[in-house]
Design an enzyme around this catalytic site. Structure first.
Site, PDB file in Angstrom:
ATOM      1  N   HIS A 108      23.612 -50.753  -3.145  1.00 24.21           N
ATOM      2  CA  HIS A 108      23.996 -49.570  -2.362  1.00 24.21           C
ATOM      3  C   HIS A 108      25.504 -49.341  -2.249  1.00 24.21           C
ATOM      4  O   HIS A 108      26.017 -49.033  -1.178  1.00 24.21           O
ATOM      5  CB  HIS A 108      23.383 -49.674  -0.961  1.00 24.21           C
ATOM      6  CG  HIS A 108      21.886 -49.473  -0.921  1.00 24.21           C
ATOM      7  ND1 HIS A 108      21.171 -48.868  -1.912  1.00 24.21           N
ATOM      8  CD2 HIS A 108      20.973 -49.828   0.038  1.00 24.21           C
ATOM      9  CE1 HIS A 108      19.883 -48.834  -1.583  1.00 24.21           C
ATOM     10  NE2 HIS A 108      19.725 -49.415  -0.420  1.00 24.21           N
ATOM     11  N   HIS A 179      19.213 -42.316   2.683  1.00 20.73           N
ATOM     12  CA  HIS A 179      18.436 -43.500   3.071  1.00 20.73           C
ATOM     13  C   HIS A 179      17.791 -43.343   4.450  1.00 20.73           C
ATOM     14  O   HIS A 179      17.679 -44.316   5.207  1.00 20.73           O
ATOM     15  CB  HIS A 179      19.341 -44.739   3.030  1.00 20.73           C
ATOM     16  CG  HIS A 179      18.636 -46.030   2.780  1.00 20.73           C
ATOM     17  ND1 HIS A 179      17.783 -46.600   3.687  1.00 20.73           N
ATOM     18  CD2 HIS A 179      18.655 -46.854   1.714  1.00 20.73           C
ATOM     19  CE1 HIS A 179      17.322 -47.747   3.196  1.00 20.73           C
ATOM     20  NE2 HIS A 179      17.829 -47.921   1.998  1.00 20.73           N
ATOM     21  N   GLU A 311      13.590 -42.883  -1.168  1.00 24.80           N
ATOM     22  CA  GLU A 311      14.945 -42.714  -1.693  1.00 24.80           C
ATOM     23  C   GLU A 311      14.850 -42.115  -3.092  1.00 24.80           C
ATOM     24  O   GLU A 311      14.531 -42.811  -4.048  1.00 24.80           O
ATOM     25  CB  GLU A 311      15.658 -44.059  -1.729  1.00 24.80           C
ATOM     26  CG  GLU A 311      15.746 -44.745  -0.381  1.00 24.80           C
ATOM     27  CD  GLU A 311      15.899 -46.262  -0.504  1.00 24.80           C
ATOM     28  OE1 GLU A 311      16.875 -46.717  -1.121  1.00 24.80           O
ATOM     29  OE2 GLU A 311      15.043 -46.991   0.012  1.00 24.80           O
TER      30      GLU A 311
HETATM   31  C1  GLA Z   1      16.742 -50.283   0.001  1.00 28.21           C
HETATM   32  C2  GLA Z   1      16.381 -51.504  -0.747  1.00 28.21           C
HETATM   33  C3  GLA Z   1      15.746 -52.496   0.176  1.00 28.21           C
HETATM   34  C4  GLA Z   1      16.648 -52.783   1.348  1.00 28.21           C
HETATM   35  C5  GLA Z   1      17.003 -51.504   2.046  1.00 28.21           C
HETATM   36  C6  GLA Z   1      17.981 -51.740   3.142  1.00 28.21           C
HETATM   37  O1  GLA Z   1      15.660 -49.522   0.283  1.00 28.21           O
HETATM   38  O2  GLA Z   1      15.543 -51.257  -1.846  1.00 28.21           O
HETATM   39  O3  GLA Z   1      15.477 -53.701  -0.506  1.00 28.21           O
HETATM   40  O4  GLA Z   1      17.812 -53.410   0.900  1.00 28.21           O
HETATM   41  O5  GLA Z   1      17.542 -50.604   1.118  1.00 28.21           O
HETATM   42  O6  GLA Z   1      17.574 -52.742   4.015  1.00 28.21           O
END
Ligand code: GLA
Length: 346
Positions: A108, A179, A311
């Protein structure tokens, strides 16, 4: 009712910079609150089948809690959402090293991704806000100065529409997403929410959630959401730890135009959320890592599976997977993606 956008104060950063909250109201009374810190959607009020509004996103009611750290509630994720194996990639013969901030992987956007920066905000006509941020050359290890615009609109068709655009001065990877954690019931867990995903295939991944490169059919597996299925009904068939979905689905439309990617129905409230996107993939994440240590708005404790994320994105680790659609943006090219979350009841 006239759609509108109002600005209020949302506190200050450690260096005293003022942060704002923008309240978008559409003509039917839908309300979204969005801050220019991380472009985080802090509240989203949507009516149930009786017309009673409820806040259907997870988050906090004050800036300080966001500053203390959280698992990407409501924000724009970038420069590259999802995982990059070992935090490394090679572009035009040069190898780049990024922060390894999720086990052995980059996640991220790194240590200070787009979720932790202050964006310039310009309210638009009606219920809309335009956010702009320029990520400098070398920021978080990524090449090129990248200017990103995110326009969020609450349309009169009851959609929260997000239009992303960007341009760069050097070739760079880019993969932006939002997100938000949704809970269409407004409280409790999301296990009874019924999901339909317009995906016949998914990207298989290893124990670190890095794609193996293989694209597999969902048919006959717990990944098959081609017809509506309660999200928690096949957890016992999953091998994930902690339990739940954290997977990238390959959307049938393949990212060619704005198309339906997912539909979620919550039986008790009657709320329906459709996700329309121009992206080729969607990460279904069922809040597996929420563990009761965060208390959000209205004093609600966020436990495992208190919310889900859809997402919209390019596939994880695309920079290291030559067969996946490319996420490289070059100077002179325009990056454009749109995702719309459309609300109704049934
Ligand atoms: C995304 C990732 C997850 C986790 C979340 C945040 O969705 O795929 O594994 O890291 O972000 O907690």
């Amino acid at each position: 009712m006239q759609s509108k956008t109002q600005q209020s104060s949302f506190g200050k950063l450690a260096d005293d910079t003022a942060v704002h909250l923008y309240t978008l109201t559409n003509s039917t009374g839908l309300v979204a609150k969005i801050t220019n810190y991380g472009t985080i959607i802090t509240e989203l009020h949507v009516p149930d089948r009786h017309g009673k509004p409820g806040d259907i996103v997870l988050g906090f009611d004050n800036l300080d809690q966001y500053l203390k750290g959280h698992p990407y509630f409501g924000c724009t994720v970038g420069r590259v959402a999802n995982r990059i194996a070992k935090g490394k990639f090679t572009l035009d013969g040069k190898t780049y090293s990024l922060a390894v901030n999720n086990g052995p992987s980059h996640l991220h956007g790194g240590l200070k991704g787009f979720d932790k920066v202050l964006w310039k905000a310009e309210p638009q006509a009606g219920a809309a806000i335009k956010f702009t941020f320029t990520s400098s050359d070398g920021e978080e290890g990524y090449p090129g100065a990248l200017t990103v615009t995110v326009v969020m609109t609450l349309t009169d068709a009851n959609e929260l529409r997000i239009d992303y655009s960007a341009h760069t001065d050097k070739p760079t990877p880019i993969n932006l997403t939002n997100h938000s954690y949704f809970n269409l019931a407004g409280a409790g867990d999301v296990l009874g929410h019924e999901f339909m995903l317009a995906a016949d295939r998914f990207t298989a991944s290893d124990a670190n959630l890095i794609p193996t490169g293989e694209i597999k059919p969902v048919k006959g597996t717990a990944m098959d959401f081609t017809s509506p299925t309660p999200i928690g009904s096949r957890f016992s068939q999953l091998k994930s730890d902690p339990i739940g979905y954290d997977d990238n689905f390959v959307l049938n439309n393949g990212g060619k135009s704005l198309a339906l990617g997912a539909r979620v129905f919550e039986p008790a409230s009657g709320r329906v959320m459709e996700v329309h996107t121009t992206q080729p993939g969607i990460q279904l994440y069922t809040g597996n890592f929420l563990d009761g240590t965060l208390t959000g708005k209205h004093g609600v404790v966020y436990r495992q599976h208190s919310g889900f994320c859809l997402e919209t994105q390019h596939f994880p680790d695309s920079v290291n997977q030559p067969t996946f659609p490319s996420i490289i943006l070059r100077p002179g090219q325009a990056y454009r993606q749109t995702t719309a979350f459309k609300f109704s009841t049934q």
